[in-house]
Scaffold this motif. Structure first.
Motif, short mmCIF file in Angstrom:
data_model
loop_
_atom_site.label_atom_id
_atom_site.label_comp_id
_atom_site.label_asym_id
_atom_site.label_seq_id
_atom_site.Cartn_x
_atom_site.Cartn_y
_atom_site.Cartn_z
N GLY A 29 12.50 11.89 2.34
CA GLY A 29 11.86 13.20 2.42
C GLY A 29 12.44 14.19 1.44
N TRP A 30 13.76 14.18 1.30
CA TRP A 30 14.42 15.11 0.36
C TRP A 30 13.98 14.81 -1.08
CZ3 TRP A 30 18.12 18.77 2.11
CH2 TRP A 30 18.69 19.55 1.10
N ALA A 31 13.99 13.54 -1.45
CA ALA A 31 13.60 13.17 -2.81
C ALA A 31 12.12 13.46 -3.05
CB ALA A 31 13.88 11.68 -3.03
N ALA A 32 11.29 13.32 -2.02
CA ALA A 32 9.87 13.61 -2.18
C ALA A 32 9.64 15.07 -2.54
CB ALA A 32 9.12 13.27 -0.88
N MET A 33 10.47 15.95 -2.00
CA MET A 33 10.31 17.38 -2.27
C MET A 33 11.07 17.83 -3.51
SD MET A 33 8.84 20.09 -1.29
CE MET A 33 8.97 21.86 -1.61
N ALA A 34 12.31 17.35 -3.65
CA ALA A 34 13.18 17.86 -4.72
C ALA A 34 13.17 16.99 -5.97
CB ALA A 34 14.62 17.99 -4.21
N GLY A 35 12.77 15.73 -5.84
CA GLY A 35 12.80 14.83 -6.99
C GLY A 35 14.21 14.39 -7.35
N ARG A 36 15.17 14.65 -6.47
CA ARG A 36 16.56 14.28 -6.70
C ARG A 36 17.27 14.27 -5.35
NH1 ARG A 36 17.95 20.18 -9.28
NH2 ARG A 36 18.44 21.23 -7.30
N LEU A 37 18.53 13.86 -5.33
CA LEU A 37 19.32 13.90 -4.12
C LEU A 37 20.42 14.95 -4.26
CD1 LEU A 37 19.78 10.16 -3.04
CD2 LEU A 37 18.22 11.88 -2.12
N SER A 46 0.83 -1.21 0.00
CA SER A 46 0.00 0.00 0.00
C SER A 46 0.86 1.25 0.00
CB SER A 46 -0.92 -0.01 1.22
OG SER A 46 -1.74 -1.15 1.24
N SER A 47 1.93 1.22 0.78
CA SER A 47 2.80 2.39 0.86
C SER A 47 3.47 2.69 -0.47
CB SER A 47 3.86 2.16 1.93
OG SER A 47 4.78 3.23 1.95
N PHE A 48 3.95 1.64 -1.13
CA PHE A 48 4.61 1.88 -2.41
C PHE A 48 3.63 2.48 -3.42
CE2 PHE A 48 5.72 0.64 -6.71
CZ PHE A 48 6.99 1.16 -6.79
N ALA A 49 2.41 1.98 -3.42
CA ALA A 49 1.40 2.51 -4.34
C ALA A 49 1.16 3.99 -4.07
CB ALA A 49 0.10 1.72 -4.21
N LEU A 50 1.13 4.39 -2.80
CA LEU A 50 0.89 5.79 -2.45
C LEU A 50 2.09 6.66 -2.84
CD1 LEU A 50 -0.82 5.43 1.04
CD2 LEU A 50 -1.90 5.97 -1.16
N PHE A 51 3.29 6.20 -2.53
CA PHE A 51 4.48 6.97 -2.90
C PHE A 51 4.58 7.14 -4.41
CE2 PHE A 51 6.29 6.96 1.32
CZ PHE A 51 7.16 8.03 1.30
N TRP A 52 4.34 6.05 -5.11
CA TRP A 52 4.47 6.09 -6.57
C TRP A 52 3.41 7.03 -7.17
CZ3 TRP A 52 7.96 3.26 -9.60
CH2 TRP A 52 7.75 3.35 -10.98
N ALA A 53 2.18 6.95 -6.65
CA ALA A 53 1.07 7.69 -7.26
C ALA A 53 1.04 9.15 -6.84
CB ALA A 53 -0.26 7.01 -6.91
N TYR A 54 1.39 9.45 -5.59
CA TYR A 54 1.16 10.79 -5.06
C TYR A 54 2.43 11.54 -4.69
CZ TYR A 54 -3.62 9.13 -4.85
OH TYR A 54 -4.85 8.62 -5.18
N VAL A 55 3.59 10.90 -4.73
CA VAL A 55 4.83 11.60 -4.44
C VAL A 55 5.71 11.55 -5.69
CG1 VAL A 55 6.75 11.83 -2.81
CG2 VAL A 55 4.56 10.95 -2.01
N ASN A 56 6.63 10.60 -5.78
CA ASN A 56 7.40 10.40 -7.01
C ASN A 56 8.13 9.06 -6.92
OD1 ASN A 56 9.97 10.83 -5.62
ND2 ASN A 56 9.54 13.01 -5.73
N PRO A 57 8.55 8.51 -8.06
CA PRO A 57 9.20 7.19 -8.05
C PRO A 57 10.50 7.14 -7.27
CG PRO A 57 8.41 7.72 -10.25
CD PRO A 57 8.27 8.96 -9.44
N LEU A 58 11.31 8.22 -7.31
CA LEU A 58 12.60 8.18 -6.62
C LEU A 58 12.42 7.98 -5.13
CD1 LEU A 58 15.64 8.37 -6.61
CD2 LEU A 58 15.43 10.87 -6.52
#
Length: 631
Positions: free
Chosen positions: A463-471, A409-421
């Motif tokens: 958290g960083w990747a969720a906001m910036a989409g990169r490291l 469930s968590s992976f589905a939420l991260f993938w759909a509503y945050v980003n793949p990274l």
């Protein structure tokens, strides 16, 4: 006769078969089925070919298939050599071997005929039957012959059989839908193209039928859980929990399916869909085994023997306990505050909420899987023996299934509503915690908490990747801070609880190298930690407020280390240091967020980007965030 060897082989074979099924799905999803050409059993005419990605995926699938073949063959041999006169053990083990032979032939035919959909579906169906036969062998080997009265074929057993048959049918239709590429012919969810009735296109009808069967299956699982309410006693309560766990994982499977359809069938979610579907099938097999058994037989399963519990039993309370919510609160702090310091502005409320939800689910999933694996040592420690699994309130497989469902469930939420990274980084943390720390390091080396501490250091990256989409480089600084903070934090607890760790057989540092050497290493790691906490300020990414806070907090932590080293008794000071170290990490990361809110003394320059692209969307699981400081 002792069934320990057969039981261990059967459980190992079941685990390998589960992995083989998932890898087979990845082969199909990524189009790697012909990564070895039409050659079989070798690859492109070679046993060790160059490992480009399609070849690597296909050859990994074949290597795991070889492990399955070896293990299942061993199960059959042991059953015939040691349990020839016990049909309850010999028969399912023999069936598993026969199905294995069929599976190998189907695998060869699938490659030689260049992956015809009908053969691929039959190949999957037979693999599911191999898994079922191994599970039955393992569960029968977990009971004694004397504790096997005649099976109780009550209505609950018939309902479980019907539900399992329907679940198997859903899996077959799902495989047919995937192999015919019918997933593209039925958009929207829960309705197909917004319509209640089946579409006109034949492929769309196949997809529509798969959905209809899946929704019907959920209804039967609900009925199964409702019918289980009538069971009494400890065994009946355990059966009720099994049905609840099955319902949770089944609903997670529907959630993954919805995300998969709504996001146009990304490969990661398709692989996750197969993973949760296989978990549902395994749970159905286990449920059938227990549904036809009387309480006497259920009580004979050693791993699930009921024990006295304090207070009234509560499924919800036990499920929450499996997630270790107090630990997760600190992990979420180290996930959320880095989102505010990336230099990309403030995160939206919606993004923060989704990261919190998905982060909690995956951290909880990692913790539940940890409790499943560590149930034997939890039973020996006073502070852990009342957990749901060692106390007998929940079956071990239920904790494992619950953990996997949360991860899915968590992976589905991260993938759909945050980003793949962020999803991939979270997956890395989960695997590191479960595989590297829990399975490998924890029981074998006093360096377990040092290397395993990396698992708890993944949240800032997520958290960083969720906001910036990169490291960026600052994200790596945050990773290093938690990595070096973990040993002094956890060894403070190990000094206090070293008697319990000795009883459980865990080689913690105080037991292996003594208290004085442990205190010296705690001081050493703290001395290395303090300069690391200043790197975000020295690089200009954070300001003077953070720097002053880091120095003051670090000075107090260093003072505790020195005081602990000078004292002969460890308990009072070690407890104070352990509690302060939790507060230290919370305040340090909170200071980062406050520093951004009061931005004086830093350059606000653009962060240095690390060229770490997101991995290709080949396969998915999910986010952890569990650190070893939960034990």
């Amino acid at each position: 006769m002792d069934t320990k060897l057969l039981r261990r082989l059967a459980w190992t074979g079941a685990a390998f078969t589960f992995l083989l099924i998932v890898l087979g799905g990845i082969v199909r999803i990524t189009g790697s089925g012909l990564g070895c050409g039409e050659h079989w059993p070798n690859c492109n005419g070679r046993w060790f070919p160059p490992l480009d990605l399609p070849t690597l995926i296909e050859i990994s699938h074949r290597w795991v298939a070889a492990l399955v073949s070896i293990t299942v063959t061993a199960v059959g041999i042991v059953a015939w050599l040691r349990h020839r006169n016990e049909p309850r053990l010999r028969n399912p083990a023999t069936l598993a071997f026969v199905l294995l032979v069929v599976q190998v032939l189907l695998g060869a035919i699938t490659v030689k005929l260049t992956l015809p959909p009908a053969v691929v579906v039959v190949h999957l169906a037979n693999a599911m039957l191999v898994l079922a036969a191994l599970l039955v062998t393992a569960m029968r080997a977990s009971t004694t012959q004397e504790a096997l009265p005649p099976a109780d074929r009550h209505s609950g057993h018939r309902l479980a059989l019907i539900t399992a048959g329907l679940g198997f049918t859903v899996i077959l239709f799902g495989a047919l839908t995937a192999n015919l590429h019918a997933g593209w012919y039925c958009s929207g969810f829960p309705l197909c193209d917004g319509k209640l009735f089946p579409p006109a296109a034949p492929l769309a009808r196949i997809h529509w039928t798969h959905r209809l069967l899946a929704f019907t299956f959920i209804g039967f699982v609900l009925a199964l859980a409702w019918a289980a309410r009538g069971r009494r006693g400890a065994a009946g309560l355990r059966y009720q929990r099994m049905t609840v766990a099955l319902l949770v994982v089944s609903l997670a499977q529907v959630a993954v399916a919805a995300a998969m359809v709504l996001h146009l069938l990304p490969p990661g979610l398709r692989a996750l869909h197969l993973f949760t579907g296989t978990a549902v099938w395994a749970m159905l097999v286990v449920l059938i085994f227990f549904s036809r058994r009387t309480p006497a037989v259920e009580a004979a399963v050693a791993e699930n023997a009921p024990r006295a519990v304090d207070g009234p039993p509560s499924v919800l309370r036990d499920l929450v306990t499996l997630t270790k919510p107090r630990i997760i609160s600190l992990l979420l702090v180290t996930t959320i505050f880095p989102m505010f310091i990336t230099g990309h502005g403030l995160p939206s409320v919606g993004l923060v909420v989704w990261v919190i939800i998905a982060g909690y689910l995956m951290a909880g999933g990692a913790n539940a899987i940890n409790m499943w694996f560590d149930r034997d040592i939890d039973d020996r420690m006073s502070r852990t023996k009342l957990r749901p699994v060692p106390s007998g309130r929940m079956p071990a497989w239920g904790a494992l299934a619950f953990g996997m469902a949360l991860g899915a469930s968590s992976f589905a939420l991260f993938w759909a509503y945050v980003n793949p990274l962020s999803a991939w980084l979270a997956l890395a943390g989960l695997l590191f915690y479960v595989v590297v720390y829990t399975v490998w390091l924890k029981r074998w080396t006093p360096q377990n908490i040092v290397i395993g501490g990396a698992a708890g250091a993944f949240p800032p990256l997520v958290g960083w990747a969720a906001m910036a989409g990169r490291l960026d480089l600052t994200a790596i600084y945050l990773f290093a801070i938690i990595f070096y903070w973990t040993p002094p934090h956890f060894w403070a607890l190990a000094l206090i609880k070293q008697g319990e760790y000795a009883k459980a057989g865990i080689p913690m540092m105080p037991l292996v190298q003594g208290e004085h050497r442990t205190k010296l290493q705690m001081l050493g790691y703290t001395v290395m930690l303090l300069p690391l906490t200043l790197l975000p300020w020295l690089s200009g990414d954070l300001g003077l407020f953070y720097a002053i806070t880091a120095v003051l907090l670090g000075a107090r932590l260093l003072w505790y280390c020195i005081r602990l080293l000078r004292e002969s008794t460890v308990t009072p000071t070690a407890w104070k240091m352990y509690k302060y170290s939790l507060l230290y990490l919370f305040l340090l990361f909170a200071a980062m967020g406050v520093d951004r809110a009061v931005p004086f003394g830093h350059a606000n320059r653009a962060p240095e980007v690390l060229n770490l692209p997101a991995p290709p969307s080949v396969v998915g699981p999910a986010v952890p965030m569990e650190a070893p400081h939960g034990r």
